[in-house]
Design an enzyme around this catalytic site. Structure first.
Site, PDB file in Angstrom:
ATOM      1  N   SER A 267      -2.202   0.822  -0.981  1.00 43.16           N
ATOM      2  CA  SER A 267      -3.365  -0.016  -0.790  1.00 43.16           C
ATOM      3  C   SER A 267      -3.412  -0.733   0.628  1.00 43.16           C
ATOM      4  O   SER A 267      -2.665  -1.575   0.931  1.00 43.16           O
ATOM      5  CB  SER A 267      -3.417  -0.916  -2.074  1.00 43.16           C
ATOM      6  OG  SER A 267      -4.763  -1.471  -2.097  1.00 43.16           O
ATOM      7  N   GLU A 268      -4.384  -0.600   1.127  1.00 40.03           N
ATOM      8  CA  GLU A 268      -4.607  -1.182   2.740  1.00 40.03           C
ATOM      9  C   GLU A 268      -4.488  -2.812   2.824  1.00 40.03           C
ATOM     10  O   GLU A 268      -4.015  -3.161   3.802  1.00 40.03           O
ATOM     11  CB  GLU A 268      -5.793  -0.556   3.129  1.00 40.03           C
ATOM     12  CG  GLU A 268      -7.108  -1.153   2.729  1.00 40.03           C
ATOM     13  CD  GLU A 268      -8.452  -0.650   2.881  1.00 40.03           C
ATOM     14  OE1 GLU A 268      -8.414   0.484   3.442  1.00 40.03           O
ATOM     15  OE2 GLU A 268      -9.515  -1.620   2.608  1.00 40.03           O
ATOM     16  N   ASN A 269      -4.748  -3.198   1.589  1.00 42.29           N
ATOM     17  CA  ASN A 269      -4.579  -4.692   1.664  1.00 42.29           C
ATOM     18  C   ASN A 269      -3.019  -5.335   1.499  1.00 42.29           C
ATOM     19  O   ASN A 269      -3.176  -6.283   1.374  1.00 42.29           O
ATOM     20  CB  ASN A 269      -5.608  -5.424   0.504  1.00 42.29           C
ATOM     21  CG  ASN A 269      -5.274  -5.012  -0.509  1.00 42.29           C
ATOM     22  OD1 ASN A 269      -5.275  -3.855  -1.085  1.00 42.29           O
ATOM     23  ND2 ASN A 269      -5.143  -5.754  -1.674  1.00 42.29           N
TER      24      ASN A 269
ATOM     25  N   SER B  23       0.341  -2.844   7.064  1.00 41.15           N
ATOM     26  CA  SER B  23      -0.449  -1.934   6.252  1.00 41.15           C
ATOM     27  C   SER B  23      -1.031  -1.048   7.088  1.00 41.15           C
ATOM     28  O   SER B  23      -0.872   0.163   6.804  1.00 41.15           O
ATOM     29  CB  SER B  23      -1.445  -2.740   5.400  1.00 41.15           C
ATOM     30  OG  SER B  23      -2.145  -1.696   4.656  1.00 41.15           O
TER      31      SER B  23
END
Lengths: 218, 232
Positions: free
Chosen positions: A46-48, A88
């Site tokens: 998840s990019e966060n 990330s």
């Protein structure tokens, strides 16, 4: 019978391979996590800042400090890790993620994608989409074949502001599975009960149909 | 060097109208709630704010947007805030929408003394307009410049008197990068501990980057999308 959102997600999940790291965009792509085939282990990024993202929590267990890129509450699976946004996107831009699944407003037959802006009407922002499409090894777009007005979203050229150029590899729509090739959209599979003719009518870009086109496996 | 201050009001001393601020957080996860609330009570305006998102209608940066205190926003996604989108579409608010990974790396670079770098993100889109393009390994990349701020406002889970910070869960996100890039970095923490209590192996942001730190209070931590699965 064309597919619904769940059907599209389920078909995309069949393309997952054991050991892959996968990023799922907001919308239909998040549903792919619900259909990982048995015997296949993938890790969702998840990019966060999550690697090893798990399912939604049980009611009462929601943690405001554990959300996904769509701001939904999630959990972690054993073996997960947490990190900052630069780390990330290092994973993403550094091509360590094997598959990116995202939605689209338009896709061109050379693989351009537009999914972040409708000028004058909707400008939510691109978020991580441009980084993802510029770097991913493998990009599958989950989308409806036509818009609410019945117009094709699979075009010769995108009309909306682009998210990325020449980057899409495969499209799974409610009507078909298509790969982007140097000759345009190559039809790979039809949704159950959907004819090649129906797909042709719904596709404004170049459509390559070679031989007998099978139905998607159930 | 005394870094600990008593509260958010003291922590924001010196922030003036027209300044550039970096604000940590992803959505409303990991935002410096106390600092933003304190800022909303002042009369600073004409701010340039660098933050991944714009808060929601009445929380986070949304508080500052409502009074038109922000002149310019640099962000990657503003979709959760209808007022923001409205101000942007009407031209009241100047907005630079930039790719999230580029935003993260520009902040990191700003803190790390890297003035500019090439990235493939945004090539071929309007993000690339006016930017130098160079080909590496057969692939075009665009030149992006570092971002720095007069003040970086960050939120962490724990911190000590030396300014070391530890984050929790996905509340980390942009905070460590912005902490590096602020001329003055202000950190609010849920738990302020004495030096020696935090394991040096577990520090996420070394204290060298942090100039002011205080223990925050009454965290709301809103959940934007409460999603659950049924118990078996």
């Amino acid at each position: 019978m064309s597919l619904d959102k769940q059907g599209i997600a389920k078909r995309i999940a069949q393309d997952l391979r054991d050991g892959w790291y996968v990023n799922l965009g907001i919308g239909i792509p998040t549903l792919v996590a619900n259909y990982v085939p048995p015997g296949i282990a993938v890790e969702f990024q998840s990019e966060n800042g999550i690697l090893g993202m798990g399912p939604f929590p049980y009611e009462g267990d929601e943690d405001p400090d554990m959300i996904n890129a769509g701001k939904q509450t999630v959990t972690l699976l054993p073996g997960a890790s947490l990190f900052d946004s630069a780390m990330s996107f290092a994973m993403i831009r550094g091509r360590h993620v094997q598959l990116t699944v995202l939605g689209a407003m338009e896709v061109s037959d050379t693989g351009d994608i537009a999914n972040w802006k409708i000028p004058g009407a909707m400008v939510k922002g691109m978020g991580g989409a441009m980084d993802l499409v510029a770097s991913a090894k493998n990009i599958i777009v989950a989308m409806m074949h036509t818009n609410k007005k019945g117009e094709s979203k699979l075009l010769g050229e995108c009309t909306l502001p682009l998210t990325g150029v020449k980057c899409v590899n495969r499209i799974v729509s409610n009507l078909a599975v298509m790969d982007v090739t140097s000759d345009g959209f190559k039809l790979i599979e039809r949704a159950p009960g959907v004819s090649v003719e129906e797909i042709r009518k719904a596709t404004a870009g170049r459509l390559l149909v070679e031989g007998d086109i099978p139905e998607m496996p159930r | 060097m005394r870094k600990v201050v008593a509260n958010a009001k003291q922590a924001i001393e010196g922030i003036e109208s027209g300044m550039t601020l970096m604000i940590g957080g992803f959505g409303v996860c990991g935002i410096p709630e106390n600092i933003i609330a304190a800022l909303a009570l002042t009369s600073v305006h004409e701010m340039t704010c660098i933050s991944n998102n714009a808060g929601v209608g009445d929380f986070g940066l949304g508080l500052l947007l409502k009074d038109h205190r922000i002149k310019k926003m640099i962000a990657s996604y503003v979709g959760e805030n209808a007022e923001f989108e409205r101000q942007m579409l009407s031209g009241e608010l100047d907005v630079d929408l930039i790719p999230q990974g580029t935003l993260a790396e520009r902040c990191r670079a700003g803190g790390a003394g890297i003035p500019a770098f090439f990235t493939p993100a945004g090539y071929g889109t309007e993000v690339a307009a006016g930017k130098e393009v160079r080909v590496f390994n057969g692939k075009p990349h665009i030149l992006e410049h570092a971002l720095v701020a007069d003040f970086a406002l960050v939120k962490a889970w724990k911190g000590d008197h030396a300014g070391n910070l530890v984050y929790k869960g996905t509340a980390r996100n942009f905070n460590p990068l912005m902490a590096m890039a602020g001329k003055i970095t202000v950190a609010e923490v849920e738990e302020l501990v004495d030096n020696g209590e935090l394991d040096p192996n577990q520090i996420h942001t070394p204290g060298i980057f942090v100039q002011r730190i205080f223990q925050g209070e009454s965290y709301v931590k809103p959940i934007e999308q409460r999603t659950v699965r049924p118990r078996p």
